[in-house]
Design a protein around this motif. Structure first.
Motif, PDB file in Angstrom:
ATOM      1  N   ARG A  23     108.676  69.855 -11.312  1.00  0.00           N
ATOM      2  CA  ARG A  23     109.131  71.234 -11.133  1.00  0.00           C
ATOM      3  C   ARG A  23     110.622  71.398 -11.414  1.00  0.00           C
ATOM      4  O   ARG A  23     111.059  72.470 -11.832  1.00  0.00           O
ATOM      5  N   CYS A  24     111.393  70.344 -11.199  1.00  0.00           N
ATOM      6  CA  CYS A  24     112.815  70.397 -11.561  1.00  0.00           C
ATOM      7  C   CYS A  24     113.002  70.227 -13.069  1.00  0.00           C
ATOM      8  O   CYS A  24     113.858  70.887 -13.679  1.00  0.00           O
ATOM      9  N   GLU A  25     112.195  69.367 -13.677  1.00  0.00           N
ATOM     10  CA  GLU A  25     112.237  69.221 -15.134  1.00  0.00           C
ATOM     11  C   GLU A  25     111.949  70.547 -15.821  1.00  0.00           C
ATOM     12  O   GLU A  25     112.666  70.977 -16.728  1.00  0.00           O
ATOM     13  N   SER A  33     117.499  79.516  -6.508  1.00  0.00           N
ATOM     14  CA  SER A  33     118.815  79.920  -6.007  1.00  0.00           C
ATOM     15  C   SER A  33     119.887  78.920  -6.433  1.00  0.00           C
ATOM     16  O   SER A  33     119.605  77.752  -6.698  1.00  0.00           O
ATOM     17  N   CYS A  34     121.121  79.418  -6.481  1.00  0.00           N
ATOM     18  CA  CYS A  34     122.279  78.584  -6.807  1.00  0.00           C
ATOM     19  C   CYS A  34     123.234  78.577  -5.617  1.00  0.00           C
ATOM     20  O   CYS A  34     123.596  79.642  -5.099  1.00  0.00           O
ATOM     21  N   ARG A  39     118.101  75.117  -6.843  1.00  0.00           N
ATOM     22  CA  ARG A  39     116.752  74.788  -6.405  1.00  0.00           C
ATOM     23  C   ARG A  39     115.781  75.127  -7.529  1.00  0.00           C
ATOM     24  O   ARG A  39     115.972  76.108  -8.253  1.00  0.00           O
ATOM     25  N   HIS A  40     114.762  74.295  -7.706  1.00  0.00           N
ATOM     26  CA  HIS A  40     113.755  74.556  -8.729  1.00  0.00           C
ATOM     27  C   HIS A  40     113.108  75.924  -8.528  1.00  0.00           C
ATOM     28  O   HIS A  40     113.122  76.501  -7.429  1.00  0.00           O
ATOM     29  N   GLY A  41     112.513  76.457  -9.581  1.00  0.00           N
ATOM     30  CA  GLY A  41     111.807  77.728  -9.494  1.00  0.00           C
ATOM     31  C   GLY A  41     110.558  77.625  -8.636  1.00  0.00           C
ATOM     32  O   GLY A  41     110.124  76.524  -8.254  1.00  0.00           O
ATOM     33  N   ARG A  42     109.978  78.773  -8.359  1.00  0.00           N
ATOM     34  CA  ARG A  42     108.802  78.791  -7.488  1.00  0.00           C
ATOM     35  C   ARG A  42     107.676  77.956  -8.083  1.00  0.00           C
ATOM     36  O   ARG A  42     107.375  78.056  -9.278  1.00  0.00           O
ATOM     37  N   ALA A  90     123.176  70.443 -10.504  1.00  0.00           N
ATOM     38  CA  ALA A  90     122.222  69.491  -9.940  1.00  0.00           C
ATOM     39  C   ALA A  90     120.981  70.269  -9.532  1.00  0.00           C
ATOM     40  O   ALA A  90     121.027  71.103  -8.626  1.00  0.00           O
ATOM     41  N   CYS A  91     119.873  70.029 -10.218  1.00  0.00           N
ATOM     42  CA  CYS A  91     118.618  70.732  -9.928  1.00  0.00           C
ATOM     43  C   CYS A  91     117.784  69.879  -8.978  1.00  0.00           C
ATOM     44  O   CYS A  91     117.356  68.767  -9.328  1.00  0.00           O
ATOM     45  N   THR A  92     117.543  70.413  -7.791  1.00  0.00           N
ATOM     46  CA  THR A  92     116.904  69.608  -6.765  1.00  0.00           C
ATOM     47  C   THR A  92     116.034  70.491  -5.866  1.00  0.00           C
ATOM     48  O   THR A  92     115.481  71.489  -6.334  1.00  0.00           O
ATOM     49  N   HIS A  93     115.915  70.147  -4.590  1.00  0.00           N
ATOM     50  CA  HIS A  93     114.918  70.740  -3.702  1.00  0.00           C
ATOM     51  C   HIS A  93     115.572  71.349  -2.462  1.00  0.00           C
ATOM     52  O   HIS A  93     116.703  71.009  -2.110  1.00  0.00           O
ATOM     53  N   GLY A  94     114.816  72.222  -1.788  1.00  0.00           N
ATOM     54  CA  GLY A  94     115.378  73.009  -0.706  1.00  0.00           C
ATOM     55  C   GLY A  94     116.028  72.206   0.404  1.00  0.00           C
ATOM     56  O   GLY A  94     117.186  72.448   0.769  1.00  0.00           O
ATOM     57  N   ASP A  95     115.307  71.256   0.989  1.00  0.00           N
ATOM     58  CA  ASP A  95     115.878  70.499   2.098  1.00  0.00           C
ATOM     59  C   ASP A  95     117.041  69.620   1.643  1.00  0.00           C
ATOM     60  O   ASP A  95     117.984  69.385   2.406  1.00  0.00           O
ATOM     61  N   VAL A  96     116.986  69.133   0.423  1.00  0.00           N
ATOM     62  CA  VAL A  96     118.082  68.333  -0.114  1.00  0.00           C
ATOM     63  C   VAL A  96     119.341  69.194  -0.246  1.00  0.00           C
ATOM     64  O   VAL A  96     120.445  68.792   0.154  1.00  0.00           O
TER      65      VAL A  96
END
Length: 233
Positions: free
Chosen positions: A58-60, A181-182, A7-10, A150-156
């Motif tokens: 934010r993922c970039e 988180s990983c 998940r991306h950082g805060r 894979a850097c993505t988002h919480g719900d995904v």
């Protein structure tokens, strides 16, 4: 094949308690940038073969330090982008919890479709398909087992983990995916194995190992963005 769902950082939206969704220009905050820098120590010693990310900023930003350390250029994958929250995008979480749809998202997310946006069932379908396709592509490219991010988002992330667990989407709110988180899933010819969920410690290496031989026999190796479900994306 083993994927680390990162998940991306805060983000600035996380700290503002708004639902960023696919809003343009939502960047990491100071804490998020620290988390991105820390990924180098957490992950760079692992034999990562590829980086794949959501197209959102934010993922970039989250992957930039790790990509530089590994000398890998991330692949942008639209199908692991944030949920299209439609008319909910950019609104304060405090307002959204009063909407009737909020209860549906919590209790029966498989039926939740955001106004002028997409449904969570469609999100799971596209994200799982993307992960599986990248898994196959990298397996062919690297001759079998390989580790990728894979850097993505919480719900995904929660939706992909639910699928790997064989859990109905209506139970995905039981899963947590904190910023930076990983979560680790190993896909095999038999079934997916969920190796770790919501790892936020200093190094991931100690929770990863070579695939156990038992997996080829179908045995259990353990035996031998805002997350709309509770935090912002």
């Amino acid at each position: 094949m083993t994927v680390i769902l990162l998940r991306h950082g805060r983000s600035t939206s996380n700290t503002a308690h708004t639902l960023a969704g696919r809003s343009a220009g939502v960047d990491l905050d100071d804490k998020g940038r620290q988390q991105a820098d820390a990924l180098v120590e957490r992950l760079a010693t692992l034999p990562i073969k590829a980086l794949v990310r959501s197209p959102l900023l934010r993922c970039e930003r989250t992957l930039e330090p790790l990509a530089a350390a590994l000398s890998l250029a991330p692949t942008v994958e639209e199908r692991i982008s944030e949920v299209d929250y439609g008319a909910w995008t950019g609104r304060p979480i405090g307002e959204l919890v009063k909407e009737p749809l909020w209860s549906v998202v919590q209790q029966q997310p498989s039926a939740a479709i955001f106004p002028d946006g997409e449904g969570l069932a469609a999100v799971q379908s596209r994200a799982v398909a993307a992960v599986r396709e990248h898994d196959r592509r990298l397996a062919e490219a690297h001759g079998g087992d390989a580790l990728w991010v894979a850097c993505t988002h919480g719900d995904v992330i929660k939706a992909v983990i639910a699928d790997a667990l064989g859990l109905h989407l209506d139970g995905f709110q039981r899963i947590t995916a904190d910023p930076a988180s990983c979560s680790v899933i190993r896909y095999t010819a038999v079934r997916p194995f969920v190796v770790h969920v919501n790892h936020t410690g200093p190094a991931l290496a100690n929770v990863l190992s070579a695939p156990p031989a038992a997996e080829t026999n179908g045995e259990n190796p353990a035996a031998g963005d805002a997350v709309v479900g509770g935090s912002t994306d």
